[in-house]
Design a protein around this motif. Structure first.
Motif, PDB file in Angstrom:
ATOM      1  N   ASP A 127       0.359 -32.038   7.424  1.00 48.04           N
ATOM      2  CA  ASP A 127       1.743 -32.239   6.998  1.00 48.04           C
ATOM      3  C   ASP A 127       2.099 -33.716   7.134  1.00 48.04           C
ATOM      4  OD1 ASP A 127       4.474 -32.276   6.610  1.00 48.04           O
ATOM      5  OD2 ASP A 127       4.919 -30.687   8.052  1.00 48.04           O
ATOM      6  N   ALA A 128       2.557 -34.329   6.046  1.00 47.60           N
ATOM      7  CA  ALA A 128       2.881 -35.757   6.043  1.00 47.60           C
ATOM      8  C   ALA A 128       4.131 -36.087   6.845  1.00 47.60           C
ATOM      9  CB  ALA A 128       3.036 -36.252   4.607  1.00 47.60           C
ATOM     10  N   THR A 129       4.901 -35.083   7.238  1.00 43.36           N
ATOM     11  CA  THR A 129       6.163 -35.343   7.938  1.00 43.36           C
ATOM     12  C   THR A 129       6.055 -35.152   9.442  1.00 43.36           C
ATOM     13  OG1 THR A 129       6.927 -33.045   7.703  1.00 43.36           O
ATOM     14  CG2 THR A 129       7.406 -34.566   5.890  1.00 43.36           C
ATOM     15  N   ALA A 130       4.850 -34.878   9.951  1.00 40.05           N
ATOM     16  CA  ALA A 130       4.678 -34.615  11.383  1.00 40.05           C
ATOM     17  C   ALA A 130       3.625 -35.553  11.974  1.00 40.05           C
ATOM     18  CB  ALA A 130       4.274 -33.155  11.600  1.00 40.05           C
ATOM     19  N   PRO A 131       3.691 -35.821  13.297  1.00 43.53           N
ATOM     20  CA  PRO A 131       2.720 -36.714  13.936  1.00 43.53           C
ATOM     21  C   PRO A 131       1.293 -36.162  13.859  1.00 43.53           C
ATOM     22  CG  PRO A 131       4.620 -36.327  15.364  1.00 43.53           C
ATOM     23  CD  PRO A 131       4.718 -35.338  14.246  1.00 43.53           C
ATOM     24  N   VAL A 132       0.329 -37.085  13.872  1.00 45.74           N
ATOM     25  CA  VAL A 132      -1.094 -36.741  13.845  1.00 45.74           C
ATOM     26  C   VAL A 132      -1.787 -37.511  14.964  1.00 45.74           C
ATOM     27  CG1 VAL A 132      -3.226 -36.767  12.503  1.00 45.74           C
ATOM     28  CG2 VAL A 132      -1.051 -36.328  11.363  1.00 45.74           C
ATOM     29  N   ARG A 133      -2.727 -36.854  15.649  1.00 45.36           N
ATOM     30  CA  ARG A 133      -3.483 -37.491  16.729  1.00 45.36           C
ATOM     31  C   ARG A 133      -4.930 -37.694  16.295  1.00 45.36           C
ATOM     32  NH1 ARG A 133      -2.991 -36.038  23.018  1.00 45.36           N
ATOM     33  NH2 ARG A 133      -1.225 -37.447  22.600  1.00 45.36           N
ATOM     34  N   PHE A 134      -5.441 -38.926  16.494  1.00 47.37           N
ATOM     35  CA  PHE A 134      -6.840 -39.254  16.251  1.00 47.37           C
ATOM     36  C   PHE A 134      -7.502 -39.501  17.609  1.00 47.37           C
ATOM     37  CE2 PHE A 134      -4.628 -40.234  12.394  1.00 47.37           C
ATOM     38  CZ  PHE A 134      -5.534 -40.033  11.367  1.00 47.37           C
ATOM     39  N   THR A 135      -8.477 -38.682  17.966  1.00 45.51           N
ATOM     40  CA  THR A 135      -9.196 -38.829  19.225  1.00 45.51           C
ATOM     41  C   THR A 135     -10.614 -39.289  18.932  1.00 45.51           C
ATOM     42  OG1 THR A 135      -7.895 -37.062  20.246  1.00 45.51           O
ATOM     43  CG2 THR A 135      -9.956 -37.685  21.332  1.00 45.51           C
ATOM     44  N   VAL A 136     -10.979 -40.483  19.410  1.00 42.68           N
ATOM     45  CA  VAL A 136     -12.283 -41.077  19.139  1.00 42.68           C
ATOM     46  C   VAL A 136     -13.200 -40.837  20.335  1.00 42.68           C
ATOM     47  CG1 VAL A 136     -13.531 -43.175  18.527  1.00 42.68           C
ATOM     48  CG2 VAL A 136     -11.167 -42.849  17.747  1.00 42.68           C
ATOM     49  N   ASP A 137     -14.270 -40.089  20.103  1.00 44.91           N
ATOM     50  CA  ASP A 137     -15.280 -39.818  21.126  1.00 44.91           C
ATOM     51  C   ASP A 137     -16.513 -40.644  20.798  1.00 44.91           C
ATOM     52  OD1 ASP A 137     -16.911 -38.793  23.083  1.00 44.91           O
ATOM     53  OD2 ASP A 137     -17.169 -36.836  22.147  1.00 44.91           O
ATOM     54  N   VAL A 138     -16.852 -41.606  21.641  1.00 46.55           N
ATOM     55  CA  VAL A 138     -18.038 -42.439  21.430  1.00 46.55           C
ATOM     56  C   VAL A 138     -19.258 -41.656  21.892  1.00 46.55           C
ATOM     57  CG1 VAL A 138     -19.180 -44.618  21.983  1.00 46.55           C
ATOM     58  CG2 VAL A 138     -16.686 -44.543  21.732  1.00 46.55           C
ATOM     59  N   THR A 139     -20.083 -41.236  20.960  1.00 54.92           N
ATOM     60  CA  THR A 139     -21.259 -40.419  21.295  1.00 54.92           C
ATOM     61  C   THR A 139     -22.481 -41.269  21.607  1.00 54.92           C
ATOM     62  OG1 THR A 139     -21.759 -40.203  18.931  1.00 54.92           O
ATOM     63  CG2 THR A 139     -20.434 -38.468  19.943  1.00 54.92           C
ATOM     64  N   HIS A 140     -22.482 -42.534  21.155  1.00 57.73           N
ATOM     65  CA  HIS A 140     -23.574 -43.457  21.486  1.00 57.73           C
ATOM     66  C   HIS A 140     -23.080 -44.869  21.257  1.00 57.73           C
ATOM     67  CE1 HIS A 140     -27.498 -45.361  21.769  1.00 57.73           C
ATOM     68  NE2 HIS A 140     -27.256 -45.955  20.611  1.00 57.73           N
ATOM     69  N   CYS A 141     -23.499 -45.789  22.118  1.00 62.78           N
ATOM     70  CA  CYS A 141     -23.183 -47.200  21.918  1.00 62.78           C
ATOM     71  C   CYS A 141     -24.314 -48.035  22.504  1.00 62.78           C
ATOM     72  CB  CYS A 141     -21.852 -47.582  22.562  1.00 62.78           C
ATOM     73  SG  CYS A 141     -21.308 -49.255  22.131  1.00 62.78           S
ATOM     74  N   GLY A 142     -25.219 -48.499  21.630  1.00 67.89           N
ATOM     75  CA  GLY A 142     -26.330 -49.340  22.040  1.00 67.89           C
ATOM     76  C   GLY A 142     -26.139 -50.765  21.574  1.00 67.89           C
ATOM     77  N   ARG A 143     -27.192 -51.566  21.721  1.00 66.24           N
ATOM     78  CA  ARG A 143     -27.086 -52.967  21.311  1.00 66.24           C
ATOM     79  C   ARG A 143     -26.965 -53.100  19.793  1.00 66.24           C
ATOM     80  NH1 ARG A 143     -32.130 -55.635  24.226  1.00 66.24           N
ATOM     81  NH2 ARG A 143     -32.993 -53.610  23.590  1.00 66.24           N
ATOM     82  N   SER A 144     -27.635 -52.218  19.039  1.00 62.83           N
ATOM     83  CA  SER A 144     -27.620 -52.314  17.579  1.00 62.83           C
ATOM     84  C   SER A 144     -26.739 -51.262  16.933  1.00 62.83           C
ATOM     85  CB  SER A 144     -29.048 -52.185  17.031  1.00 62.83           C
ATOM     86  OG  SER A 144     -29.868 -53.236  17.476  1.00 62.83           O
ATOM     87  N   MET A 145     -26.860 -50.020  17.370  1.00 62.96           N
ATOM     88  CA  MET A 145     -26.197 -48.907  16.714  1.00 62.96           C
ATOM     89  C   MET A 145     -25.189 -48.237  17.639  1.00 62.96           C
ATOM     90  SD  MET A 145     -27.407 -48.618  13.621  1.00 62.96           S
ATOM     91  CE  MET A 145     -28.778 -49.293  12.666  1.00 62.96           C
ATOM     92  N   ALA A 146     -24.174 -47.642  17.016  1.00 68.72           N
ATOM     93  CA  ALA A 146     -23.192 -46.860  17.762  1.00 68.72           C
ATOM     94  C   ALA A 146     -22.691 -45.748  16.852  1.00 68.72           C
ATOM     95  CB  ALA A 146     -22.035 -47.732  18.226  1.00 68.72           C
ATOM     96  N   SER A 147     -22.164 -44.705  17.458  1.00 69.95           N
ATOM     97  CA  SER A 147     -21.631 -43.598  16.666  1.00 69.95           C
ATOM     98  C   SER A 147     -20.435 -42.988  17.380  1.00 69.95           C
ATOM     99  CB  SER A 147     -22.704 -42.524  16.427  1.00 69.95           C
ATOM    100  OG  SER A 147     -23.216 -42.033  17.653  1.00 69.95           O
ATOM    101  N   THR A 148     -19.530 -42.442  16.577  1.00 65.92           N
ATOM    102  CA  THR A 148     -18.356 -41.770  17.119  1.00 65.92           C
ATOM    103  C   THR A 148     -18.126 -40.477  16.360  1.00 65.92           C
ATOM    104  OG1 THR A 148     -16.726 -42.756  15.619  1.00 65.92           O
ATOM    105  CG2 THR A 148     -17.266 -44.000  17.618  1.00 65.92           C
ATOM    106  N   VAL A 149     -17.380 -39.587  16.983  1.00 63.23           N
ATOM    107  CA  VAL A 149     -16.821 -38.420  16.317  1.00 63.23           C
ATOM    108  C   VAL A 149     -15.309 -38.509  16.510  1.00 63.23           C
ATOM    109  CG1 VAL A 149     -16.645 -35.916  16.256  1.00 63.23           C
ATOM    110  CG2 VAL A 149     -18.865 -36.999  16.648  1.00 63.23           C
ATOM    111  N   VAL A 150     -14.578 -38.530  15.393  1.00 68.04           N
ATOM    112  CA  VAL A 150     -13.123 -38.651  15.447  1.00 68.04           C
ATOM    113  C   VAL A 150     -12.518 -37.296  15.099  1.00 68.04           C
ATOM    114  CG1 VAL A 150     -11.096 -39.886  14.610  1.00 68.04           C
ATOM    115  CG2 VAL A 150     -13.319 -41.053  14.707  1.00 68.04           C
ATOM    116  N   ALA A 151     -11.769 -36.731  16.039  1.00 64.96           N
ATOM    117  CA  ALA A 151     -11.058 -35.472  15.806  1.00 64.96           C
ATOM    118  C   ALA A 151      -9.648 -35.781  15.335  1.00 64.96           C
ATOM    119  CB  ALA A 151     -11.024 -34.640  17.086  1.00 64.96           C
TER     120      ALA A 151
END
Length: 275
Positions: free
Chosen positions: A60-84
């Protein structure tokens, strides 16, 4: 883990589009774009390289939305997240993001820009957005069931201004990746078009995957190429490319959409007299 709460009336709020009824819903690709920015803010020493979004519930465009970023990996070269992406405590979308620290070229090659008429020869399209000029090659109305042709669409876009920040530029590129995919698919089928969506058709973008090909910088016009490669069993698949006017490949994407008759328990809306 990092949490971003977005208010509908804030500077990064949502633009609603009608779902055919009274609701104003958020484009799935706007959620994707904001998930990319949330990841970039969470991983400031990396750049976003690709993302895969699954949209499970309308927002719904008229209500607040929450973005939760879970860092699943963070190395020197590569990193990944899952955003809910959640609204009112319910999961509405999930975005998996790959980020990295770019290095110098080992080799470099990309598919060339399609040979289509330029933006001055394309036709203006009515998809209002502040700062955006949109023109479609050879098609006056992408929603019209009588606009029949090959299952492909070429769209020229011009943004003013073009973001200077890398994450905002990528978010802007990602935002348009879902807008024309259903129209691209239906263009090959006479008598059926997106003007009938939410009337005699039930359509929705279900997934978008986007890949950014470094460096993502541009000035002037962008060409979005859409090619529908399949429709059947109630789903369609479209693949696409984003080139600069000079021919540099900035991004590529794929999109899956639901295209079905309304369910038996859903009352179909009347089709407008003028499609």
């Amino acid at each position: 883990m990092r949490i971003f709460d977005v208010e509908p009336d804030g500077p990064s709020g949502f633009v609603g589009v009608s779902d055919g009824g009274a609701r104003q819903v958020v484009d799935g690709t706007q959620l994707l774009a904001q998930a990319l920015v949330a990841t970039a803010k969470t991983l400031p020493d990396k750049v976003v390289r690709s993302a895969h979004a699954v949209f499970s519930r309308a927002v719904d465009a008229t209500a607040p939305v929450r973005f939760t970023v879970d860092v699943t990996h963070c190395g020197r070269s590569m990193a990944s997240t899952v955003v809910a992406v959640e609204q009112a405590g319910r999961r509405c979308a999930t975005v998996s993001v790959l980020a990295d620290a770019p290095t110098e070229d080992l080799v470099r090659r990309h598919i060339p820009r399609p040979e289509v008429p330029g933006p001055t020869a394309a036709l203006p399209a009515n998809m209002p957005m502040i700062g955006r000029d949109l023109r479609i090659v050879g098609v006056a109305d992408v929603n019209d069931p009588d606009e029949v042709g090959p299952p492909e669409l070429h769209a020229w876009l011009h943004y003013d201004p073009v973001p200077e920040r890398d994450d905002l530029g990528k978010a802007l590129l990602a935002h348009f990746t879902g807008h024309l995919s259903v129209s691209t698919t239906l263009r090959a089928h006479p008598g059926i078009g997106t003007a009938q969506a939410h009337h005699i058709l039930s359509t929705a973008v279900m997934t978008v995957s986007v890949r950014f090909h470094e460096p993502v910088e541009w000035a002037g016009w962008l060409l979005y190429t859409h090619e529908s490669i399949q429709i059947g069993a109630g789903m369609s698949c479209v693949r696409g490319l984003v080139h600069t006017e000079s021919g540099r490949l900035l991004a590529s994407f794929t999109q899956e959409a639901m295209i079905r008759r309304p369910r038996a328990d859903e009352a179909a809306l009347p089709v407008p007299a003028r499609l």
